[in-house]
Design an enzyme around this catalytic site. Structure first.
Site, PDB file in Angstrom:
ATOM      1  N   LYS A   1     -59.310  55.987 -20.879  1.00  0.00           N
ATOM      2  CA  LYS A   1     -59.094  54.695 -20.238  1.00  0.00           C
ATOM      3  C   LYS A   1     -60.389  53.995 -19.816  1.00  0.00           C
ATOM      4  O   LYS A   1     -60.427  52.777 -19.724  1.00  0.00           O
ATOM      5  CB  LYS A   1     -58.160  54.839 -19.042  1.00  0.00           C
ATOM      6  CG  LYS A   1     -56.735  55.156 -19.478  1.00  0.00           C
ATOM      7  CD  LYS A   1     -55.727  54.804 -18.425  1.00  0.00           C
ATOM      8  CE  LYS A   1     -54.313  55.048 -18.913  1.00  0.00           C
ATOM      9  NZ  LYS A   1     -53.984  56.490 -18.938  1.00  0.00           N
TER      10      LYS A   1
ATOM     11  N   GLU B   1     -52.066  48.360 -12.123  1.00  0.00           N
ATOM     12  CA  GLU B   1     -51.106  49.414 -11.827  1.00  0.00           C
ATOM     13  C   GLU B   1     -51.693  50.727 -12.335  1.00  0.00           C
ATOM     14  O   GLU B   1     -52.620  50.730 -13.140  1.00  0.00           O
ATOM     15  CB  GLU B   1     -49.788  49.150 -12.560  1.00  0.00           C
ATOM     16  CG  GLU B   1     -49.780  49.532 -14.052  1.00  0.00           C
ATOM     17  CD  GLU B   1     -50.691  48.681 -14.926  1.00  0.00           C
ATOM     18  OE1 GLU B   1     -51.013  47.541 -14.526  1.00  0.00           O
ATOM     19  OE2 GLU B   1     -51.088  49.149 -16.011  1.00  0.00           O
TER      20      GLU B   1
ATOM     21  N   SER C   1     -56.589  62.752 -25.385  1.00  0.00           N
ATOM     22  CA  SER C   1     -56.849  61.546 -24.597  1.00  0.00           C
ATOM     23  C   SER C   1     -57.444  61.817 -23.219  1.00  0.00           C
ATOM     24  O   SER C   1     -58.146  60.963 -22.678  1.00  0.00           O
ATOM     25  CB  SER C   1     -55.570  60.724 -24.463  1.00  0.00           C
ATOM     26  OG  SER C   1     -54.505  61.521 -23.966  1.00  0.00           O
TER      27      SER C   1
HETATM   28  C1  LIG Z   1     -52.714  56.897 -19.415  1.00  0.00           C
HETATM   29  C2  LIG Z   1     -52.853  58.036 -20.296  1.00  0.00           C
HETATM   30  C3  LIG Z   1     -52.129  58.126 -21.505  1.00  0.00           C
HETATM   31  C4  LIG Z   1     -51.103  57.118 -21.901  1.00  0.00           C
HETATM   32  O1  LIG Z   1     -51.560  55.817 -22.119  1.00  0.00           O
HETATM   33  P1  LIG Z   1     -51.719  55.205 -23.560  1.00  0.00           P
HETATM   34  O2  LIG Z   1     -51.948  53.764 -23.286  1.00  0.00           O
HETATM   35  O3  LIG Z   1     -50.437  55.453 -24.300  1.00  0.00           O
HETATM   36  O4  LIG Z   1     -52.864  55.870 -24.203  1.00  0.00           O
HETATM   37  C5  LIG Z   1     -52.379  59.191 -22.321  1.00  0.00           C
HETATM   38  N1  LIG Z   1     -53.252  60.167 -21.978  1.00  0.00           N
HETATM   39  C6  LIG Z   1     -53.939  60.131 -20.831  1.00  0.00           C
HETATM   40  C7  LIG Z   1     -54.878  61.228 -20.515  1.00  0.00           C
HETATM   41  C8  LIG Z   1     -53.772  59.069 -19.955  1.00  0.00           C
HETATM   42  O5  LIG Z   1     -54.457  59.036 -18.818  1.00  0.00           O
END
Ligand SMILES: *Cc1c(COP(=O)(O)O)cnc(C)c1O
Length: 405
Positions: free
Chosen positions: A96, A118, A385
């Protein structure tokens, strides 16, 4: 594929990805969104902006994040080779920060005073609070009370970083309600505040802008994977909440016919209403939070309650470009349920020493099944992610017993 290449230039100038996307907001907000779009389109060509963002990506976030061959996990499964794009190693622990830095810099250049947003798991809130203090802006984060309890360490982090965390106690007290509250606050003062949306969702230009800031993930990964193996991956996999980390990885591969693409939605406990958040699998087109996309909705078009063990995935909508990619059958949208995700959380921790975020563990869970199906000689690249530090207390309390802890 030529049509698909054209679709990758999307959205059109009204913000549509096929029939999805657009902007459904009150006129006074539309004026502001037009200003944001104009500023963004100018700034993204501006050399000094490009350089400043590239420098922060490198020196602040620590990009490029590595690609890692998960040898022990791959060998244990005995199928395809599994590789991880290590977004978990970014400063603040997830992908993010990539779009937060972009949005914060844009807001600063537009003369805004405060970032608002949010947050679900708290990852967007932490990343945005970080970006806000880095560029010198105030920051208000709206968060559901259920998530505040579950994601305590991230709440503390945001406060230490100087942000104001505003608890949301309406509805199910989770992500959707936090979005509603943040939207209302934004409508109250869209002049000095900048709403930094946390995913590829919301009205135009956000799905485009957030994707553009995230696509560095796939651009790096494509090159790194080729350096390691001499080829493209046979399969790429990412979890899908709103869909930003997935678009980040997918965008560089959309026009490569040889690469199969999988988006993994949270199957939760069951496919009954309120027990999952598998929007693309079980939803239908509708409008929420200012944009048109697949949506989990009741007969009156009201969003259904959603649930996932991963706070960052429990959203009843999904980014509009994913809806188009589903209809075009370019991406296969599949699910992993709570149990599979928690299994994968422990599996990756204990094979390769990487504790994944529960969100990312959904992608790992599906990839583990896919590895068996695909078999030896094939490859899978997962967008890891985020890291699981934020989840450890919750996982131990709720599931530890099942794993000998
Ligand atoms: C917020 C988050 C997601 C989900 O958000 P996407 O917009 O679908 O990528 C996935 N993995 C992590 C570690 C997150 O913090």
């Amino acid at each position: 594929m030529t049509d698909l290449l054209k679709d990758m230039q999307l959205p059109d100038n009204k913000g549509y990805f096929g029939k999805y996307g657009g902007s459904f907001v009150p006129p006074e907000l539309q004026t502001i969104l037009n200003e944001i779009e104009d500023s963004y389109l100018k700034i993204k060509e501006d050399e000094s902006f490009i350089e400043e963002l590239a420098s922060l990506n490198k020196h602040f976030t620590g990009r490029p994040s590595p690609v890692f061959y998960a040898k022990r996990l791959s060998e244990k499964i005995g199928g395809a080779d599994i590789f991880l794009k290590r977004e978990d190693l970014n400063h603040t622990g997830a992908h993010k920060i990539n779009h937060c830095l972009g949005e914060a810099l844009l807001a600063k250049k537009m003369g805004k005073k405060k970032l608002i947003a949010e947050t679900g798991a708290g990852q967007h809130g932490v990343a945005l609070a970080t970006a806000a203090t880095l560029v010198g802006l105030e920051c208000d984060i709206y968060m559901g009370e259920v998530d505040i309890k579950k994601e305590h360490p991230n709440v503390i982090r945001m406060k230490i970083l100087g942000a104001t965390v505003i608890p949301v106690d309406r509805g199910t007290k989770t992500l959707k309600d936090a979005v509603d509250a943040a939207f209302e606050a934004y409508l109250g003062d869209p002049i000095t505040q900048f709403y930094a949306i946390g995913s590829v969702v919301g009205p135009h230009p956000f799905p485009m802008m957030v994707r553009d800031f995230q696509k560095i993930v796939g651009i790096e990964a494509e090159k790194q994977f080729k350096e390691m193996t001499g080829k493209d991956p046979d399969n790429i996999v990412a979890c899908v909440g709103g869909g930003s980390n997935a678009m980040g990885l997918f965008t560089a591969f959309l026009n490569k016919e040889n690469v199969k693409i999988y988006g993994v939605e949270p199957g939760g406990i069951s496919f009954k209403d309120g027990e999952h958040a598998a929007t693309l699998k079980l939803g239908s087109p509708g409008t929420l939070h200012g944009f048109h996309s697949y949506l989990l909705q009741d007969d009156d078009g009201e969003p259904l309650p959603v649930y996932s063990v991963a706070s960052g995935l429990d959203y009843p909508g999904v980014g509009p470009q994913h809806s188009l990619l589903k209809d075009l059958e370019r991406v296969n949208y599949v699910t992993a349920d709570d149990k599979e995700a928690i299994d994968a959380f422990f599996e990756l921790s204990r094979t390769d020493g990487i504790i994944p975020a529960i969100e990312s563990a959904h992608a790992v869970a599906f990839a583990m099944k896919l590895a068996l199906e695909e078999g030896k000689g094939k490859t899978i690249l997962i967008n890891l992610s985020g890291r699981g530090d934020k989840d450890i207390d919750f996982v131990i309390e709720k599931y530890g017993k099942n794993y000998g802890l």
